[in-house]
Motif scaffolding. Structure first.
Motif, mmCIF file in Angstrom:
data_model
loop_
_atom_site.group_PDB
_atom_site.id
_atom_site.type_symbol
_atom_site.label_atom_id
_atom_site.label_comp_id
_atom_site.label_asym_id
_atom_site.label_seq_id
_atom_site.Cartn_x
_atom_site.Cartn_y
_atom_site.Cartn_z
ATOM 1 N N ALA A 295 -66.072 28.813 27.951
ATOM 2 C CA ALA A 295 -64.806 28.498 27.272
ATOM 3 C C ALA A 295 -64.455 29.535 26.216
ATOM 4 O O ALA A 295 -63.275 29.734 25.915
ATOM 5 N N GLY A 296 -65.479 30.207 25.638
ATOM 6 C CA GLY A 296 -65.166 31.291 24.713
ATOM 7 C C GLY A 296 -65.831 31.253 23.365
ATOM 8 O O GLY A 296 -65.449 31.997 22.456
ATOM 9 N N VAL A 297 -66.866 30.430 23.183
ATOM 10 C CA VAL A 297 -67.561 30.366 21.902
ATOM 11 C C VAL A 297 -68.488 31.572 21.754
ATOM 12 O O VAL A 297 -69.206 31.934 22.688
ATOM 13 N N ASP A 298 -68.484 32.191 20.570
ATOM 14 C CA ASP A 298 -69.302 33.377 20.306
ATOM 15 C C ASP A 298 -70.642 33.047 19.654
ATOM 16 O O ASP A 298 -71.600 33.806 19.803
ATOM 17 N N HIS A 299 -70.691 31.968 18.887
ATOM 18 C CA HIS A 299 -71.913 31.554 18.194
ATOM 19 C C HIS A 299 -72.157 30.079 18.498
ATOM 20 O O HIS A 299 -71.210 29.282 18.513
ATOM 21 N N LEU A 300 -73.413 29.705 18.705
ATOM 22 C CA LEU A 300 -73.753 28.305 18.976
ATOM 23 C C LEU A 300 -74.971 27.879 18.158
ATOM 24 O O LEU A 300 -75.989 28.576 18.134
ATOM 25 N N HIS A 301 -74.876 26.725 17.529
ATOM 26 C CA HIS A 301 -75.986 26.199 16.736
ATOM 27 C C HIS A 301 -77.119 25.717 17.643
ATOM 28 O O HIS A 301 -76.880 25.129 18.701
ATOM 29 N N VAL A 302 -78.356 25.973 17.200
ATOM 30 C CA VAL A 302 -79.530 25.563 17.974
ATOM 31 C C VAL A 302 -80.569 24.829 17.110
ATOM 32 O O VAL A 302 -81.700 24.623 17.539
ATOM 33 N N ASN A 303 -80.210 24.419 15.886
ATOM 34 C CA ASN A 303 -81.190 23.882 14.925
ATOM 35 C C ASN A 303 -82.209 24.959 14.594
ATOM 36 O O ASN A 303 -81.854 26.106 14.400
ATOM 37 N N GLY A 304 -83.503 24.658 14.561
ATOM 38 C CA GLY A 304 -84.506 25.651 14.205
ATOM 39 C C GLY A 304 -85.868 25.009 14.090
ATOM 40 O O GLY A 304 -86.019 23.787 14.245
ATOM 41 N N LEU A 305 -86.873 25.805 13.800
ATOM 42 C CA LEU A 305 -88.223 25.277 13.650
ATOM 43 C C LEU A 305 -88.313 24.401 12.402
ATOM 44 O O LEU A 305 -87.715 24.701 11.373
ATOM 45 N N ARG A 306 -89.058 23.322 12.528
ATOM 46 C CA ARG A 306 -89.282 22.386 11.418
ATOM 47 C C ARG A 306 -87.958 22.039 10.721
ATOM 48 O O ARG A 306 -87.842 22.090 9.500
ATOM 49 N N ASN A 307 -86.967 21.704 11.545
ATOM 50 C CA ASN A 307 -85.636 21.407 11.021
ATOM 51 C C ASN A 307 -85.570 19.992 10.468
ATOM 52 O O ASN A 307 -86.520 19.216 10.574
ATOM 53 N N LYS A 308 -84.434 19.632 9.901
ATOM 54 C CA LYS A 308 -84.279 18.322 9.260
ATOM 55 C C LYS A 308 -83.850 17.234 10.234
ATOM 56 O O LYS A 308 -83.706 16.077 9.841
ATOM 57 N N PHE A 309 -83.664 17.589 11.497
ATOM 58 C CA PHE A 309 -83.247 16.621 12.496
ATOM 59 C C PHE A 309 -84.416 16.213 13.382
ATOM 60 O O PHE A 309 -85.575 16.526 13.092
ATOM 61 N N SER A 310 -84.124 15.533 14.482
ATOM 62 C CA SER A 310 -85.185 15.008 15.350
ATOM 63 C C SER A 310 -85.646 16.010 16.397
ATOM 64 O O SER A 310 -86.692 15.835 17.008
ATOM 65 N N GLU A 311 -84.869 17.063 16.633
ATOM 66 C CA GLU A 311 -85.208 18.028 17.679
ATOM 67 C C GLU A 311 -86.456 18.821 17.305
ATOM 68 O O GLU A 311 -86.600 19.273 16.160
ATOM 69 N N ASP A 312 -87.345 19.013 18.265
ATOM 70 C CA ASP A 312 -88.554 19.778 17.955
ATOM 71 C C ASP A 312 -88.287 21.278 18.087
ATOM 72 O O ASP A 312 -87.295 21.720 18.649
ATOM 73 N N GLY A 313 -89.216 22.050 17.528
ATOM 74 C CA GLY A 313 -89.030 23.490 17.467
ATOM 75 C C GLY A 313 -88.988 24.152 18.826
ATOM 76 O O GLY A 313 -88.232 25.103 19.037
ATOM 77 N N ALA A 314 -89.805 23.671 19.762
ATOM 78 C CA ALA A 314 -89.823 24.268 21.095
ATOM 79 C C ALA A 314 -88.457 24.154 21.756
ATOM 80 O O ALA A 314 -88.002 25.082 22.443
ATOM 81 N N SER A 315 -87.792 23.029 21.545
ATOM 82 C CA SER A 315 -86.455 22.838 22.106
ATOM 83 C C SER A 315 -85.457 23.810 21.486
ATOM 84 O O SER A 315 -84.608 24.382 22.182
ATOM 85 N N SER A 316 -85.554 24.018 20.176
ATOM 86 C CA SER A 316 -84.645 24.949 19.499
ATOM 87 C C SER A 316 -84.828 26.371 20.001
ATOM 88 O O SER A 316 -83.855 27.100 20.225
ATOM 89 N N ILE A 317 -86.079 26.786 20.190
ATOM 90 C CA ILE A 317 -86.342 28.138 20.688
ATOM 91 C C ILE A 317 -85.822 28.285 22.118
ATOM 92 O O ILE A 317 -85.197 29.296 22.477
ATOM 93 N N ALA A 318 -86.066 27.281 22.956
ATOM 94 C CA ALA A 318 -85.564 27.319 24.329
ATOM 95 C C ALA A 318 -84.040 27.411 24.339
ATOM 96 O O ALA A 318 -83.451 28.134 25.154
ATOM 97 N N SER A 319 -83.383 26.689 23.416
ATOM 98 C CA SER A 319 -81.923 26.729 23.325
ATOM 99 C C SER A 319 -81.443 28.120 22.946
ATOM 100 O O SER A 319 -80.470 28.639 23.518
#
Length: 418
Positions: A295-319
């Motif tokens: 669609a045309g997005v240039d930047h996308l958020h992926v959270n990060g390692l040891r972030n404040k949300f529920s997503e784990d770090g491995a998922s953020s790196i894969a994203s």
């Protein structure tokens, strides 16, 4: 004839082939009973096709509430495909096809879209990111290494002049990238027009004195015409980026904005947890992010390692790795810059670089900069020092011995993120 492919994880109280066939029919030519118009010839030409089925497990209980009961609930991966004759290169209609009524079927006790393969038809129909990595680096004046970024905090409550005053401190501290919080768009307390004028006055003055203009992602989320006016306002004031809440404006909103402006679009994924948090329903980031890059997005958020949300770090790196992976064969690659955020500080940098092995990213820290013991300049310096250490292959703790800002960040943030 080109085809669209999608892969799912499915659980059902029935057998997998039967439920896969139900899904294929529901999402193409079929309905809950056989009707006269659905001829064999029509099904061959327009019906979804089951490409593969692999059983992965069984359970005596359903993962999600299910109207149909069974003694065993079988789980597996299925791959379906559709002829492009059904859909055309349309992102909204593709989403309706691969992520529509199938989630609601009574034969389904769990269903998650894992991946989607877009044919090259979409590369011809959608321009994709305007700036991507190279364009973002050029506009921000950062040739190598990550863009060190932050978010305006407090999220809401600062008026345009107070926002501009904070931007001045951040610019003087050496920041590369600043973004509005997703909650601050065009409200009466801090209207977009006044905020753009105040902030760009500071950034243009800073660029005049230093030769460097930090990139500011102004949140222009709104109705399509409103976003177009916002993008024009930012460009006319000398701005170099706009931000939208992509779930709020939708695929047509992002695509319309991309066709209207060549400014980088910073895609904020607020609301992402609705799709991602359950392992039994929703859409994986791998599938989801492809829609927005096309669609045309240039930047996308992926959270990060040891972030404040529920997503784990491995998922953020894969994203992040997915954002950097080309989408189509030949021509433009539709790569988007991953944005690490959500509780990031210098403390996570060493592990982030070790896992990603790339510095093509925006590393956003709110509290990690604003809450640094040495203030804003110290927070920015700690992030830059952390990435320098990672690039040179020196441990964070070793590098901190001769870099006070980094040492202060480790002392302040390591225990909070354990």
């Amino acid at each position: 004839m080109s085809r669209l492919y999608a892969e799912y994880e499915l659980e059902t109280p029935l057998d997998l082939p039967h439920t896969a066939a139900v899904i294929a029919g529901e999402q193409s030519s079929g309905t809950f009973l056989k009707i006269e118009g659905e001829t064999e010839a029509l099904k061959v030409a327009h019906g979804a096709r089951i490409e593969s089925i692999v059983e992965t497990g069984r359970s005596d209980k359903p993962a999600l509430p299910c109207r149909m009961k069974g003694e065993i609930y079988t789980r597996g991966r299925i791959r379906l495909s559709w002829p492009m004759e059904n859909i055309g290169p349309s992102l909204p209609n593709t989403l309706a096809t691969v992520a529509g009524n199938l989630f609601e079927l009574r034969e389904v006790s769990a269903l998650r879209l894992l991946d989607i393969t877009f044919p090259d038809d979409f590369a011809k129909a959608y321009p994709g990111p305007a700036a991507g990595i190279a364009g973002t680096r050029k506009l921000a004046g950062v040739e190598r290494g990550p863009l060190i970024g932050t978010i305006i905090k407090p999220s809401v409550g600062l008026d345009p002049e107070a926002t501009a005053a904070l931007v001045k401190k951040l610019s003087q501290g050496g920041i590369d990238f600043i973004k509005d919080d997703e909650l601050q768009a065009n409200g009466p307390h801090c209207p977009l027009e006044a905020r753009v004028k105040a902030v760009m006055r500071v950034l243009n003055d800073h660029a005049e004195r230093t030769g460097k203009k930090p990139m500011y992602a102004f949140n222009i989320t709104g109705e399509i015409d409103e976003m177009k006016r916002g993008a024009d306002l930012v460009r006319e004031a000398g701005g170099t980026c706009v931000m939208v809440g992509i779930h709020s404006v939708g695929l047509p909103g992002v695509a319309a904005l991309r066709r209207h402006t060549d400014l980088p679009i910073h895609g904020h994924r607020n609301g992402w947890g609705l799709y991602s948090r359950s392992p039994d329903i929703g859409i994986s980031f791998i599938a989801w992010q492809k829609f927005w890059r096309i669609a045309g997005v240039d930047h996308l958020h992926v959270n990060g390692l040891r972030n404040k949300f529920s997503e784990d770090g491995a998922s953020s790196i894969a994203s992040a790795k997915e954002c950097l992976a080309p989408l189509f064969d030949g021509g433009r690659d539709y790569v988007a810059m991953p944005v690490f955020s959500s509780g990031q500080s210098a403390e996570q940098i060493e592990d982030t670089y070790a896992a990603l092995r790339s510095t093509d990213l925006i590393y956003c820290a709110g509290g990690g900069i604003m809450g640094h013991p040495q203030g804003i300049a110290g927070g920015i310096a700690s992030l830059r020092e952390g990435w320098q250490a990672a690039a040179e292959g020196i441990s964070l703790d070793e590098y901190a011995k001769s870099h006070p800002a980094l040492a202060a960040a480790i002392g302040a943030f390591r225990s909070r993120l354990a």
